[in-house]
Write a protein that holds these residues in place. Structure first.
Motif, PDB file in Angstrom:
ATOM      1  N   SER A   1       0.794  -1.043   0.118  1.00 49.23           N
ATOM      2  CA  SER A   1       0.071   0.005  -0.021  1.00 49.23           C
ATOM      3  C   SER A   1       0.739   1.368  -0.113  1.00 49.23           C
ATOM      4  O   SER A   1       0.459   2.175  -0.729  1.00 49.23           O
ATOM      5  N   GLU A   2       1.866   1.218   0.887  1.00 50.07           N
ATOM      6  CA  GLU A   2       2.799   2.418   0.819  1.00 50.07           C
ATOM      7  C   GLU A   2       3.422   2.645  -0.497  1.00 50.07           C
ATOM      8  O   GLU A   2       3.636   3.628  -1.053  1.00 50.07           O
ATOM      9  N   HIS A   3       3.892   1.556  -1.249  1.00 54.75           N
ATOM     10  CA  HIS A   3       4.461   1.681  -2.581  1.00 54.75           C
ATOM     11  C   HIS A   3       3.556   1.917  -3.491  1.00 54.75           C
ATOM     12  O   HIS A   3       3.848   3.045  -4.186  1.00 54.75           O
ATOM     13  N   ALA A   4       2.337   1.841  -3.384  1.00 56.99           N
ATOM     14  CA  ALA A   4       1.033   1.962  -4.488  1.00 56.99           C
ATOM     15  C   ALA A   4       1.002   3.696  -4.081  1.00 56.99           C
ATOM     16  O   ALA A   4       0.870   4.362  -5.156  1.00 56.99           O
ATOM     17  N   GLN A   5       0.959   3.989  -2.947  1.00 54.82           N
ATOM     18  CA  GLN A   5       0.711   5.423  -2.557  1.00 54.82           C
ATOM     19  C   GLN A   5       1.769   6.443  -3.012  1.00 54.82           C
ATOM     20  O   GLN A   5       1.448   7.360  -3.545  1.00 54.82           O
ATOM     21  N   ASN A   6       3.184   5.892  -3.133  1.00 52.64           N
ATOM     22  CA  ASN A   6       4.126   6.611  -3.562  1.00 52.64           C
ATOM     23  C   ASN A   6       4.038   6.787  -4.980  1.00 52.64           C
ATOM     24  O   ASN A   6       4.377   7.839  -5.429  1.00 52.64           O
ATOM     25  N   SER A   7       3.779   5.624  -5.639  1.00 53.29           N
ATOM     26  CA  SER A   7       3.368   5.787  -7.131  1.00 53.29           C
ATOM     27  C   SER A   7       2.444   6.832  -7.302  1.00 53.29           C
ATOM     28  O   SER A   7       2.723   7.643  -8.492  1.00 53.29           O
ATOM     29  N   THR A   8       1.215   6.554  -6.704  1.00 53.24           N
ATOM     30  CA  THR A   8       0.220   7.432  -7.017  1.00 53.24           C
ATOM     31  C   THR A   8       0.534   9.067  -6.725  1.00 53.24           C
ATOM     32  O   THR A   8       0.255   9.937  -7.501  1.00 53.24           O
ATOM     33  N   GLN A   9       1.438   9.217  -5.487  1.00 48.14           N
ATOM     34  CA  GLN A   9       1.789  10.714  -5.337  1.00 48.14           C
ATOM     35  C   GLN A   9       2.673  11.211  -6.312  1.00 48.14           C
ATOM     36  O   GLN A   9       2.444  12.393  -6.770  1.00 48.14           O
ATOM     37  N   LYS A  10       3.682  10.444  -6.942  1.00 46.86           N
ATOM     38  CA  LYS A  10       4.521  10.804  -7.990  1.00 46.86           C
ATOM     39  C   LYS A  10       3.524  11.307  -9.312  1.00 46.86           C
ATOM     40  O   LYS A  10       3.871  12.244  -9.948  1.00 46.86           O
ATOM     41  N   GLU A  11       2.632  10.412  -9.613  1.00 45.89           N
ATOM     42  CA  GLU A  11       1.726  10.566 -10.731  1.00 45.89           C
ATOM     43  C   GLU A  11       0.849  11.865 -10.586  1.00 45.89           C
ATOM     44  O   GLU A  11       0.803  12.663 -11.361  1.00 45.89           O
ATOM     45  N   LEU A  12       0.344  11.979  -9.317  1.00 39.50           N
ATOM     46  CA  LEU A  12      -0.242  13.267  -8.958  1.00 39.50           C
ATOM     47  C   LEU A  12       0.546  14.466  -9.166  1.00 39.50           C
ATOM     48  O   LEU A  12      -0.007  15.377  -9.636  1.00 39.50           O
ATOM     49  N   GLN A  13       1.831  14.308  -8.509  1.00 38.02           N
ATOM     50  CA  GLN A  13       2.607  15.305  -8.714  1.00 38.02           C
ATOM     51  C   GLN A  13       2.874  15.954 -10.403  1.00 38.02           C
ATOM     52  O   GLN A  13       2.800  16.837 -10.739  1.00 38.02           O
TER      53      GLN A  13
END
Length: 143
Positions: free
Chosen positions: A74-86
């Motif tokens: 979940s943390e890895h997915a959140q980090n990926s989502t955060q990068k995509e959001l940025q």
């Protein structure tokens, strides 16, 4: 003789009703019957509870591993989502700037909507300049 407010040992021994010497000197007969004190049941219960505790500990440790792995995913997915959001926010900012620039250009162009072709000579590229053939070509190519 009194020591610290107590009777002497000899006085104490003579006042006993039941003396050890009397018990030892008596004849012994009969059989010894073992009585259940509950210690065996207690030990079995303790062993059962210890085994149950060990099983529960192993089960909880396994569950903790599963939950930890899930949390890491979940943390890895959140980090990926955060990068995509940025990246998306950066792109949106760029598009927003481009849109603002386009709107201002459009607004400036609309000012000349009701202007005749000759009024263009009053704009910055042509105003107060010698009207050469080159400027004429530039002007006619824009119409």
């Amino acid at each position: 003789m009194m020591l610290w407010g107590r009777r002497s040992d000899t006085q104490h021994l003579e006042s006993r009703v039941l003396k050890w010497e009397y018990i030892v000197s008596q004849s012994k007969s009969g059989s010894v019957v073992e009585t259940d004190t509950g210690c065996v049941a207690y030990l079995e219960m303790k062993q059962n509870l210890t085994a149950l505790l060990n099983e529960t500990t192993v089960r909880l440790e396994n569950e903790l591993d599963v939950v930890t792995k899930s949390l890491n995913k979940s943390e890895h997915a959140q980090n990926s989502t955060q990068k995509e959001l940025q990246k998306t926010e950066d792109l949106l900012e760029s598009c927003s700037e481009s849109l603002t620039e386009t709107k201002s250009t459009l607004s400036a162009a609309r000012k000349f909507e009701n202007v005749s072709r000759w009024d263009i000579l009053l704009t910055e590229p042509y105003f107060n300049r010698v009207f050469t053939e080159e400027l004429y070509e530039q002007l006619t190519s824009s119409w």
